[in-house]
Design a protein around this motif. Sequence first.
Motif, PDB file in Angstrom:
ATOM      1  N   ASP A 290       0.838  -1.210   0.000  1.00 25.18           N
ATOM      2  CA  ASP A 290       0.000   0.000   0.000  1.00 25.18           C
ATOM      3  C   ASP A 290       0.869   1.255   0.000  1.00 25.18           C
ATOM      4  OD1 ASP A 290      -2.398  -1.424   0.257  1.00 25.18           O
ATOM      5  OD2 ASP A 290      -2.380  -1.296   2.458  1.00 25.18           O
ATOM      6  N   ARG A 291       1.875   1.242   0.895  1.00 22.46           N
ATOM      7  CA  ARG A 291       2.701   2.450   1.056  1.00 22.46           C
ATOM      8  C   ARG A 291       3.416   2.801  -0.239  1.00 22.46           C
ATOM      9  NH1 ARG A 291       5.596   0.354   6.522  1.00 22.46           N
ATOM     10  NH2 ARG A 291       3.869   0.672   7.984  1.00 22.46           N
ATOM     11  N   LEU A 292       3.775   1.773  -1.011  1.00 18.82           N
ATOM     12  CA  LEU A 292       4.462   2.033  -2.281  1.00 18.82           C
ATOM     13  C   LEU A 292       3.492   2.430  -3.387  1.00 18.82           C
ATOM     14  CD1 LEU A 292       7.014  -0.890  -2.537  1.00 18.82           C
ATOM     15  CD2 LEU A 292       7.547   1.543  -2.636  1.00 18.82           C
ATOM     16  N   GLY A 293       2.350   1.750  -3.402  1.00 14.53           N
ATOM     17  CA  GLY A 293       1.502   1.888  -4.574  1.00 14.53           C
ATOM     18  C   GLY A 293       0.398   2.905  -4.465  1.00 14.53           C
ATOM     19  N   ILE A 294      -0.236   2.985  -3.286  1.00 19.05           N
ATOM     20  CA  ILE A 294      -1.457   3.790  -3.233  1.00 19.05           C
ATOM     21  C   ILE A 294      -1.369   4.972  -2.278  1.00 19.05           C
ATOM     22  CG2 ILE A 294      -2.912   1.831  -3.942  1.00 19.05           C
ATOM     23  CD1 ILE A 294      -3.833   1.682  -0.946  1.00 19.05           C
ATOM     24  N   ARG A 295      -0.204   5.154  -1.625  1.00 17.58           N
ATOM     25  CA  ARG A 295      -0.081   6.271  -0.682  1.00 17.58           C
ATOM     26  C   ARG A 295       1.011   7.232  -1.122  1.00 17.58           C
ATOM     27  NH1 ARG A 295      -4.222   7.382   1.720  1.00 17.58           N
ATOM     28  NH2 ARG A 295      -3.163   8.335   3.487  1.00 17.58           N
ATOM     29  N   PRO A 296       0.796   8.531  -0.897  1.00 17.99           N
ATOM     30  CA  PRO A 296       1.823   9.515  -1.249  1.00 17.99           C
ATOM     31  C   PRO A 296       2.934   9.575  -0.198  1.00 17.99           C
ATOM     32  CG  PRO A 296      -0.098  10.626  -0.338  1.00 17.99           C
ATOM     33  CD  PRO A 296      -0.419   9.152  -0.336  1.00 17.99           C
ATOM     34  N   THR A 297       4.069  10.111  -0.578  1.00 18.74           N
ATOM     35  CA  THR A 297       5.210  10.186   0.344  1.00 18.74           C
ATOM     36  C   THR A 297       5.905  11.538   0.262  1.00 18.74           C
ATOM     37  OG1 THR A 297       6.755   9.537  -1.338  1.00 18.74           O
ATOM     38  CG2 THR A 297       5.814   7.772  -0.026  1.00 18.74           C
ATOM     39  N   LEU A 298       6.786  11.757   1.227  1.00 19.06           N
ATOM     40  CA  LEU A 298       7.652  12.939   1.211  1.00 19.06           C
ATOM     41  C   LEU A 298       9.024  12.506   1.715  1.00 19.06           C
ATOM     42  CD1 LEU A 298       6.868  16.485   2.516  1.00 19.06           C
ATOM     43  CD2 LEU A 298       8.982  15.328   3.144  1.00 19.06           C
ATOM     44  N   ASP A 299      10.067  12.775   0.939  1.00 18.06           N
ATOM     45  CA  ASP A 299      11.417  12.375   1.347  1.00 18.06           C
ATOM     46  C   ASP A 299      12.457  13.423   1.005  1.00 18.06           C
ATOM     47  OD1 ASP A 299      11.659   9.493   2.398  1.00 18.06           O
ATOM     48  OD2 ASP A 299      10.205   9.343   0.761  1.00 18.06           O
ATOM     49  N   VAL A 300      13.458  13.524   1.885  1.00 15.61           N
ATOM     50  CA  VAL A 300      14.620  14.365   1.592  1.00 15.61           C
ATOM     51  C   VAL A 300      15.550  13.556   0.697  1.00 15.61           C
ATOM     52  CG1 VAL A 300      16.651  15.473   2.596  1.00 15.61           C
ATOM     53  CG2 VAL A 300      14.437  15.608   3.762  1.00 15.61           C
ATOM     54  N   CYS A 301      15.927  14.134  -0.456  1.00 14.08           N
ATOM     55  CA  CYS A 301      16.868  13.440  -1.364  1.00 14.08           C
ATOM     56  C   CYS A 301      18.292  13.935  -1.153  1.00 14.08           C
ATOM     57  CB  CYS A 301      16.476  13.673  -2.819  1.00 14.08           C
ATOM     58  SG  CYS A 301      14.847  13.067  -3.214  1.00 14.08           S
ATOM     59  N   SER A 325      11.600  15.257  -2.482  1.00  9.61           N
ATOM     60  CA  SER A 325      10.691  14.713  -3.495  1.00  9.61           C
ATOM     61  C   SER A 325       9.443  14.182  -2.814  1.00  9.61           C
ATOM     62  CB  SER A 325      11.367  13.607  -4.313  1.00  9.61           C
ATOM     63  OG  SER A 325      11.235  12.354  -3.696  1.00  9.61           O
ATOM     64  N   MET A 326       8.320  14.439  -3.432  1.00 12.85           N
ATOM     65  CA  MET A 326       7.057  13.868  -2.944  1.00 12.85           C
ATOM     66  C   MET A 326       6.540  12.984  -4.055  1.00 12.85           C
ATOM     67  SD  MET A 326       5.330  17.297  -1.473  1.00 12.85           S
ATOM     68  CE  MET A 326       6.331  18.503  -0.589  1.00 12.85           C
ATOM     69  N   ARG A 327       6.150  11.788  -3.709  1.00 11.31           N
ATOM     70  CA  ARG A 327       5.527  10.887  -4.687  1.00 11.31           C
ATOM     71  C   ARG A 327       4.019  11.007  -4.495  1.00 11.31           C
ATOM     72  NH1 ARG A 327       9.391   8.722  -8.437  1.00 11.31           N
ATOM     73  NH2 ARG A 327      11.346   9.068  -7.345  1.00 11.31           N
TER      74      ARG A 327
END
Length: 458
Positions: A290-301, A325-327
């Motif tokens: 779920d976390r990979l496919g259907i939920r958005p994210t926010l990460d420091v690159c 980056s936000m997915r």
Amino acid sequence: MDTIAGYIEKHKERFLDELFGLIRIPSVSADKENGHVMMAACEYIRDNLLKSGADRSEIMLTQGWPIIYAEKIVHTSLPTILVYGHYDVQPPDPLDEWESEPFVPVVRDEKIYARGADDDKGQLFMQLKAFEYLVAEQKLPCNVKFLIEGEEEIGSSAIITFCKQNVRLLSADVILVSDTTILSLNNPTLTVGLRGIAYFEITVTGPKRDLHSGLYGGTIHNPANVLADIISGLIDKDGRITIPGFYDSVKEIDTEERTLLNNVPIDEEALKNNIGISDFFGEKDFSVIDRLGIRPTLDVCGIWGGYINEGAKTILPAKASAKISMRLVPDQDPGEIENSFKSYLLGLNIPGISIAVNFLHGGNAYVVPWHSCEVQAAVMAMEKTLGKKALPVRSGGSIPIVADFEKILGMKVVLLGFGLETDAIHSPNENFPLNNFYKGIETIPWFYHFYTEFKKKM
Ligand code: BES
Ligand code: ZN
């Protein structure tokens, strides 16, 4: 189509040599000084497409890196497949972590090691060689067009204008892309979704110069401390993003589809071992899938500021920056996310601190229906060569032009990828198993076959 395995066996060494020729051209799109190299990669692909049987193959200039367009039109009454791929690659650094040179391809343990071995030169080459086979054996059942760009890894901006200006040239029935993953050749999956992206650089500025950390420490807001504080506040302890409005347009997925996606037998332990971590972390109440496919994210690159060289230097840095980056997932819009993020940051009002936010690039998420004839043609093709029905996956990665393709050109996009999650794309020692490369070449002609059959019946 039954002769494809034999054709591959006969030509496999040459296929590899030709792919290696392309890999040796270090077409890093992020490098602005790379014009000659990018052009050399274009010429290489243009020539290979001509040799493989295209009637027409040319390099077309854009506002950014050039695009290769090629076609083979068998008959105007037949369906047309538009193949998309990218010849640009990510920068190879950190260089000292590579076991062999990034742009000198080698085969070790039945895998090709090099930058671009998988993403996307290896996968693009599967498309070229499948096409070569179909032409050589006079088995091409439909028309084919190729659209190969050089900016996928930096946000695919020039290709948007190119598509808008060339709608007629690019007209086709379906778009076929090999730039995603498969769980494994034994447990095939087919990507039916990609996340969108919104990429930012933020800079926090305080005093007009670096200051002595003793003379001023404790009296002002330190930009590096402030940046760390801002970043740590962007995600709460349950893994949820705190930017107001961030989740407003996230479309809920129905339970049936969520269950289907969660049926994929990913081996979480093997994945953890492969990347060297003891545990996963992510949004509460959602599975890894779920976390990979259907939920958005926010990460420091990336994050930097102040003194980072050897030894100690006692300063308060004048500024500090981060790349974030936000997915995104359907129906989040990168422009709306940009507005929410900017108004949140600019509304912080921290005394003595100014914050600049720069939106670098964005793209929408994409989902293609599992029961569409486009996707089912791919499922049948994989079943033919892998002996099993693929399961659907929504991938965590992004191919920013894909959602725009459907909007601008009005076609569905089939994501027939053969990379593995463990291929270390974007990392040192990127690799691509030879088996996946050859199975990809074997499977693609079957997609042509089943898709054309479907279209004939319609
Ligand atoms: N091939 C990848 C995307 C991908 C990989 C999708 C695996 C699904 C599974 C692509 O080349 C890529 O890396 N895209 C970038 C796009 C970004 C720079 C706008 C990404 O996802 O980071
Ligand atoms: Zn990539």
